[in-house]
Design a protein around this motif. Structure first.
Motif, mmCIF file in Angstrom:
data_model
loop_
_atom_site.group_PDB
_atom_site.id
_atom_site.type_symbol
_atom_site.label_atom_id
_atom_site.label_comp_id
_atom_site.label_asym_id
_atom_site.label_seq_id
_atom_site.Cartn_x
_atom_site.Cartn_y
_atom_site.Cartn_z
ATOM 1 N N ILE A 93 0.829 -1.206 0.000
ATOM 2 C CA ILE A 93 0.000 0.000 0.000
ATOM 3 C C ILE A 93 0.860 1.250 0.000
ATOM 4 O O ILE A 93 0.659 2.179 -0.796
ATOM 5 C CB ILE A 93 -0.934 0.014 1.233
ATOM 6 C CG1 ILE A 93 -2.057 -1.008 1.061
ATOM 7 C CG2 ILE A 93 -1.534 1.407 1.453
ATOM 8 C CD1 ILE A 93 -2.913 -1.173 2.306
ATOM 9 N N TRP A 94 1.864 1.289 0.874
ATOM 10 C CA TRP A 94 2.678 2.498 1.018
ATOM 11 C C TRP A 94 3.778 2.575 -0.028
ATOM 12 O O TRP A 94 4.205 3.676 -0.391
ATOM 13 C CB TRP A 94 3.210 2.577 2.447
ATOM 14 C CG TRP A 94 2.087 2.533 3.420
ATOM 15 C CD1 TRP A 94 1.800 1.555 4.318
ATOM 16 C CD2 TRP A 94 1.035 3.500 3.544
ATOM 17 N NE1 TRP A 94 0.642 1.854 5.001
ATOM 18 C CE2 TRP A 94 0.155 3.047 4.547
ATOM 19 C CE3 TRP A 94 0.768 4.716 2.911
ATOM 20 C CZ2 TRP A 94 -0.981 3.749 4.926
ATOM 21 C CZ3 TRP A 94 -0.377 5.418 3.285
ATOM 22 C CH2 TRP A 94 -1.227 4.937 4.279
ATOM 23 N N LYS A 95 4.178 1.423 -0.526
ATOM 24 C CA LYS A 95 5.133 1.428 -1.635
ATOM 25 C C LYS A 95 4.475 2.001 -2.879
ATOM 26 O O LYS A 95 5.078 2.800 -3.615
ATOM 27 C CB LYS A 95 5.635 0.010 -1.893
ATOM 28 C CG LYS A 95 6.747 -0.066 -2.939
ATOM 29 C CD LYS A 95 7.259 -1.496 -3.076
ATOM 30 C CE LYS A 95 8.384 -1.560 -4.099
ATOM 31 N NZ LYS A 95 8.902 -2.946 -4.244
ATOM 32 N N ASP A 96 3.228 1.614 -3.117
ATOM 33 C CA ASP A 96 2.475 2.151 -4.259
ATOM 34 C C ASP A 96 2.231 3.651 -4.090
ATOM 35 O O ASP A 96 2.296 4.408 -5.061
ATOM 36 C CB ASP A 96 1.132 1.425 -4.394
ATOM 37 C CG ASP A 96 1.292 0.007 -4.917
ATOM 38 O OD1 ASP A 96 2.391 -0.328 -5.407
ATOM 39 O OD2 ASP A 96 0.331 -0.774 -4.803
ATOM 40 N N PHE A 97 1.916 4.061 -2.849
ATOM 41 C CA PHE A 97 1.705 5.485 -2.599
ATOM 42 C C PHE A 97 2.978 6.274 -2.921
ATOM 43 O O PHE A 97 2.914 7.395 -3.443
ATOM 44 C CB PHE A 97 1.309 5.713 -1.135
ATOM 45 C CG PHE A 97 1.274 7.162 -0.736
ATOM 46 C CD1 PHE A 97 0.183 7.954 -1.048
ATOM 47 C CD2 PHE A 97 2.354 7.744 -0.073
ATOM 48 C CE1 PHE A 97 0.151 9.300 -0.698
ATOM 49 C CE2 PHE A 97 2.332 9.089 0.273
ATOM 50 C CZ PHE A 97 1.229 9.863 -0.040
ATOM 51 N N CYS A 98 4.105 5.699 -2.607
ATOM 52 C CA CYS A 98 5.387 6.390 -2.801
ATOM 53 C C CYS A 98 5.815 6.465 -4.266
ATOM 54 O O CYS A 98 6.671 7.284 -4.617
ATOM 55 C CB CYS A 98 6.480 5.677 -2.004
ATOM 56 S SG CYS A 98 6.829 6.498 -0.441
ATOM 57 N N GLU A 99 5.241 5.613 -5.084
ATOM 58 C CA GLU A 99 5.603 5.616 -6.504
ATOM 59 C C GLU A 99 5.375 7.010 -7.096
ATOM 60 O O GLU A 99 4.293 7.569 -6.997
ATOM 61 C CB GLU A 99 4.743 4.587 -7.260
ATOM 62 C CG GLU A 99 5.185 4.322 -8.674
ATOM 63 C CD GLU A 99 6.474 3.527 -8.766
ATOM 64 O OE1 GLU A 99 7.174 3.669 -9.776
ATOM 65 O OE2 GLU A 99 6.754 2.761 -7.819
ATOM 66 N N LYS A 100 6.394 7.576 -7.663
ATOM 67 C CA LYS A 100 6.372 8.903 -8.297
ATOM 68 C C LYS A 100 6.197 10.053 -7.296
ATOM 69 O O LYS A 100 6.006 11.203 -7.691
ATOM 70 C CB LYS A 100 5.277 8.970 -9.369
ATOM 71 C CG LYS A 100 5.487 7.988 -10.518
ATOM 72 C CD LYS A 100 4.387 8.131 -11.549
ATOM 73 C CE LYS A 100 4.601 7.139 -12.689
ATOM 74 N NZ LYS A 100 3.533 7.246 -13.726
ATOM 75 N N ARG A 101 6.223 9.746 -6.000
ATOM 76 C CA ARG A 101 6.121 10.804 -4.999
ATOM 77 C C ARG A 101 7.394 10.908 -4.156
ATOM 78 O O ARG A 101 7.854 12.005 -3.882
ATOM 79 C CB ARG A 101 4.937 10.556 -4.050
ATOM 80 C CG ARG A 101 3.552 10.740 -4.664
ATOM 81 C CD ARG A 101 2.499 10.629 -3.559
ATOM 82 N NE ARG A 101 1.151 10.816 -4.066
ATOM 83 C CZ ARG A 101 0.362 9.831 -4.474
ATOM 84 N NH1 ARG A 101 0.809 8.565 -4.429
ATOM 85 N NH2 ARG A 101 -0.855 10.086 -4.918
#
Length: 376
Positions: free
Chosen positions: A315-323
């Motif tokens: 969940i948080w790895k996906d959130f961090c993508e491109k951020r």
């Protein structure tokens, strides 16, 4: 009828007197009633002059302040010093090198019960040889992260890079404790707010409430052995009974502050609400050309029940993508280490007894793993 009226009046007057005594002297009475159960009240014994209200991001630490915080019956003593921003820092030596790196989080990041140099932020600062600005304060959450970062940067704090250390309690706190309106964080008026008032102002009453609530647990030890590893008693044989009870509660999947990790699908709404404010934080930092990184770490329940951790990490790895500049996953390496050492042995070694927080050894381990990922 007359007797009933008299009895009612006496009951009302007695209740009022008890609440008044509790309000003014409850914390001191409690320290003698049961000194072994003090951990639940530690946060509310902290220096009130240090912990102050903030009109924008709810609460903070007082600027340029030095104190020795002492929990009830001297269970823990630790120094706290804050700088001109109200950030916790070493009371002695400060690294001359300053790379303008800041870390924000809740009590894990602040380092409750520990001197600054024994927290993972303090140890990382020592290992990197550069000043790290610790923006963490107990019971922070995404709504507060966003408003505090925005307020500090719009004033006089100019970091180059902020690492946000997300605690799993942040999701629950954001949903249950705080409202954010007009860029100001306020208390959410609900049952959690009422409980907070009770704990803060009527500690003795809250203690007796819990005694009644857990009477069966205390009297029947067999009940607290349910669904717990048969080696638990052997490993925690030297831990006080009350702390063993709390430990058994916090490692279960249904522990109230961490159970969402084990029931992600049922808590999507709360997760998305927190993501909203984390995204606002990222957008604000991006506008100000400040790097944003993300850090996650495990609670005892995630060590003991690790099967759902990959979804949490994803969940948080996906959130961090491109951020994010960096995504620091400390959940996976720590869980892997617990598999080698033994889950219960790991919990006993690296967390305070009867507490979800890492002890000094746990903070040392966090700093070591974070340093490794930063250097890689």
């Amino acid at each position: 009828m007359k007797y009933l009226i008299q009895s009612t009046i006496i009951l009302i007057i007695s209740s009022i007197l008890f609440l008044l005594i509790d309000f003014f002297f409850g914390i001191y009475i409690l320290s003698f009633v049961n000194s072994k159960m003090i951990d639940e009240y530690n946060l509310y014994k902290l220096d009130k002059n240090l912990r102050i209200k903030n009109n924008f991001y709810h609460h903070d630490l007082k600027k340029n302040y030095k104190t020795l915080e002492v929990t009830l019956r001297n269970a823990y003593k630790y120094r706290v010093c804050t700088d001109k921003f109200g950030f916790k820092f070493s009371c002695s030596d400060i690294p001359k090198k300053d790379s303008k790196l800041a870390i924000i989080g809740d009590s894990f990041t602040e380092g409750i019960k520990l001197n600054y140099e024994d927290t993972f932020v303090g140890k990382l600062e020592h290992d990197l040889g550069t000043r790290i600005y610790n923006m963490g304060v107990a019971t922070y959450s995404p709504k507060i992260y966003y408003t505090k970062i925005k307020k500090k940067i719009n004033n006089d704090f100019k970091p180059r890079h902020i690492i946000l250390a997300l605690d799993i309690s942040d999701i629950i706190d954001d949903t249950n404790l705080y409202d954010l309106k007009n860029e100001k964080v306020t208390d959410k008026k609900n049952k959690f707010y009422i409980k907070e008032l009770l704990v803060r102002n009527f500690k003795l009453s809250y203690y007796f409430y819990n005694q009644i609530k857990y009477t069966k647990i205390y009297k029947d030890k067999r009940k607290i052995k349910l669904n717990i590893d048969k080696n638990f008693e052997k490993i925690f044989h030297d831990v006080p009974f009350e702390k063993k009870i709390i430990t058994k509660q916090i490692i279960k999947k249904n522990y109230h502050l961490s159970k969402w990790v084990h029931n992600i699908d049922e808590n999507r709404e709360s997760i998305e609400e927190s993501k909203k404010y984390l995204n606002k934080t990222f957008n604000f930092l991006e506008e100000n050309k400040i790097k944003f990184s993300f850090l996650i770490y495990p609670w005892p329940s995630m060590i003991y029940n690790s099967e759902n951790n990959p979804r949490f990490v994803e969940i948080w790895k996906d959130f961090c993508e491109k951020r994010c500049e960096n995504f620091f996953d400390l959940v996976t390496p720590l869980v892997n280490q617990s598999e080698k050492l033994g889950k219960l042995n790991f919990i006993k070694k690296y967390y305070f007894y009867g507490d979800v927080h890492f002890n000094e050894d746990g903070n040392k381990l966090l700093a070591k793993e974070l340093y490794k990922q930063i250097k890689n």
